[in-house]
Design an enzyme around this catalytic site. Structure first.
Site, mmCIF file in Angstrom:
data_model
loop_
_atom_site.group_PDB
_atom_site.id
_atom_site.type_symbol
_atom_site.label_atom_id
_atom_site.label_comp_id
_atom_site.label_asym_id
_atom_site.label_seq_id
_atom_site.Cartn_x
_atom_site.Cartn_y
_atom_site.Cartn_z
ATOM 1 N N GLY A 25 0.840 -1.199 0.000
ATOM 2 C CA GLY A 25 0.000 0.000 0.000
ATOM 3 C C GLY A 25 0.868 1.240 0.000
ATOM 4 O O GLY A 25 2.098 1.160 0.158
ATOM 5 N N SER A 45 -0.104 4.390 4.557
ATOM 6 C CA SER A 45 -1.403 3.700 4.550
ATOM 7 C C SER A 45 -1.596 2.897 5.844
ATOM 8 O O SER A 45 -2.724 2.600 6.234
ATOM 9 C CB SER A 45 -1.527 2.791 3.320
ATOM 10 O OG SER A 45 -0.501 1.821 3.308
ATOM 11 N N SER A 99 5.895 -1.833 -2.197
ATOM 12 C CA SER A 99 5.851 -2.808 -3.297
ATOM 13 C C SER A 99 4.785 -2.431 -4.330
ATOM 14 O O SER A 99 3.769 -3.116 -4.452
ATOM 15 C CB SER A 99 5.652 -4.235 -2.777
ATOM 16 O OG SER A 99 4.663 -4.345 -1.777
HETATM 17 N N1 LIG Z 1 -6.672 2.310 11.013
HETATM 18 C C1 LIG Z 1 -5.370 2.574 10.941
HETATM 19 N N2 LIG Z 1 -4.504 1.605 10.577
HETATM 20 C C2 LIG Z 1 -3.181 1.856 10.488
HETATM 21 N N3 LIG Z 1 -2.615 3.075 10.723
HETATM 22 C C3 LIG Z 1 -3.435 4.079 11.085
HETATM 23 C C4 LIG Z 1 -4.830 3.879 11.193
HETATM 24 N N4 LIG Z 1 -5.389 5.049 11.547
HETATM 25 C C5 LIG Z 1 -4.393 5.942 11.672
HETATM 26 N N5 LIG Z 1 -3.202 5.371 11.401
HETATM 27 C C6 LIG Z 1 -1.910 6.074 11.449
HETATM 28 O O1 LIG Z 1 -1.416 6.151 10.121
HETATM 29 C C7 LIG Z 1 0.009 6.106 10.128
HETATM 30 C C8 LIG Z 1 0.472 4.956 9.243
HETATM 31 O O2 LIG Z 1 1.868 4.959 9.199
HETATM 32 P P1 LIG Z 1 2.728 3.665 8.882
HETATM 33 O O3 LIG Z 1 2.166 2.482 9.598
HETATM 34 O O4 LIG Z 1 4.153 4.031 9.126
HETATM 35 O O5 LIG Z 1 2.442 3.507 7.312
HETATM 36 P P2 LIG Z 1 3.286 2.742 6.200
HETATM 37 O O6 LIG Z 1 4.140 1.735 6.890
HETATM 38 O O7 LIG Z 1 2.241 2.147 5.319
HETATM 39 O O8 LIG Z 1 4.084 3.790 5.496
HETATM 40 C C9 LIG Z 1 0.442 5.925 11.573
HETATM 41 O O9 LIG Z 1 0.770 7.181 12.107
HETATM 42 C C10 LIG Z 1 -0.818 5.349 12.233
HETATM 43 O O10 LIG Z 1 -0.899 5.653 13.598
#
Ligand SMILES: Nc1ncnc2c1ncn2[C@@H]1O[C@H](COP(=O)(O)OP(=O)(O)O)[C@@H](O)[C@H]1O
Ligand SMILES: [Mg+2]
Length: 218
Positions: free
Chosen positions: A34, A38, A108
């Site tokens: 994603g 995300s 990815s």
């Molecule tokens: N339902 C949810 N699921 C996952 N993350 C969420 C959600 N709602 C808010 N967030 C926030 O969105 C952000 C996602 O970041 P991260 O997990 O690092 O994304 P990625 O690894 O996909 O780049 C975090 O700050 C997290 O706390």
């Protein structure tokens, strides 16, 4: 490159089946894909904590962590992104052979690369989870400040802005993190693993903060 004709796979004495029998669960790759922001890392960490608390052998491979070591020679061109995913697939495949449940959290963005990862790992042990979230929401979260930099032109080829994200067509699971909580999403992943026979039923209910039950999920 070595001549493949001179490379002969050496069968190990201890097999995958031996490890499964000892640990009481199967190995698998949970492949989170994603946009940046995300929620891949957040969700992968929560799922890993739930599995770990139930005595399941796990390992989490996360984008920046791999890029700071094994893949530090790679950038973000299409060729480098491809090689990034190829190496990760190989590592994930080895971990599955070691009986771990591997959680991978990489953007990815290309279908072809994810398909190659699936082929490398084996279809029945590969679970593609599309962590779906509108670009506008990812951008408003911007947990690492990367969208801001990309909009200013400081990051070239940033997925969703300067580079395409190809959404999965038939992932094992779609999770919309703009609609559901981390907890709801994590439980869906656990249920998927149970239904698929990777882990026994009724695990993942413990709160890792409280230490879990210390058992092996059987
Ligand atoms: N339902 C949810 N699921 C996952 N993350 C969420 C959600 N709602 C808010 N967030 C926030 O969105 C952000 C996602 O970041 P991260 O997990 O690092 O994304 P990625 O690894 O996909 O780049 C975090 O700050 C997290 O706390
Ligand atoms: Mg991440």
């Amino acid at each position: 490159m070595a001549d493949p004709a001179n490379i002969v796979w050496h069968k190990t004495t201890i097999t995958k089946a031996d490890r499964e029998a000892r640990n009481g669960h199967k190995g698998a790759v949970i492949w989170f894909t994603g946009l940046s922001g995300s929620g891949k890392s957040t969700l992968a960490n929560r799922v890993e904590s739930l599995l770990f608390a139930s005595g399941i052998r796990t390992y989490l491979l996360d984008g920046d962590n791999i890029r700071s070591g094994l893949n530090r020679d790679l950038g973000f061109s299409e060729a480098d992104r491809k090689e990034n995913i190829r190496r990760i697939s190989e590592v994930a495949g080895l971990f599955v052979d070691s009986n771990a449940i591997v959680l991978t959290a990489f953007i990815s963005p290309f279908k072809e690369d994810r398909a190659a990862a699936r082929t490398r790992v084996g279809n029945h042990e590969f679970f593609e989870i599309y962590v779906k979230c509108p670009l506008s929401v990812c951008e408003s979260r911007d947990p690492k400040g990367l969208y801001k930099k990309a909009r200013k032109g400081e990051i070239k080829n940033f997925t969703g802005i300067g580079s395409a994200y190809e959404a999965p067509e038939s992932p094992e699971l779609v999770i919309d993190t703009s609609e559901e909580t981390v907890e709801e999403s994590a439980q869906k992943v656990i249920r998927l693993l149970e239904k698929s026979g990777i882990i026994k039923e009724n695990i993942g209910q413990q709160d890792p903060a409280k230490g879990g039950n210390g058992g092996n999920g059987l």
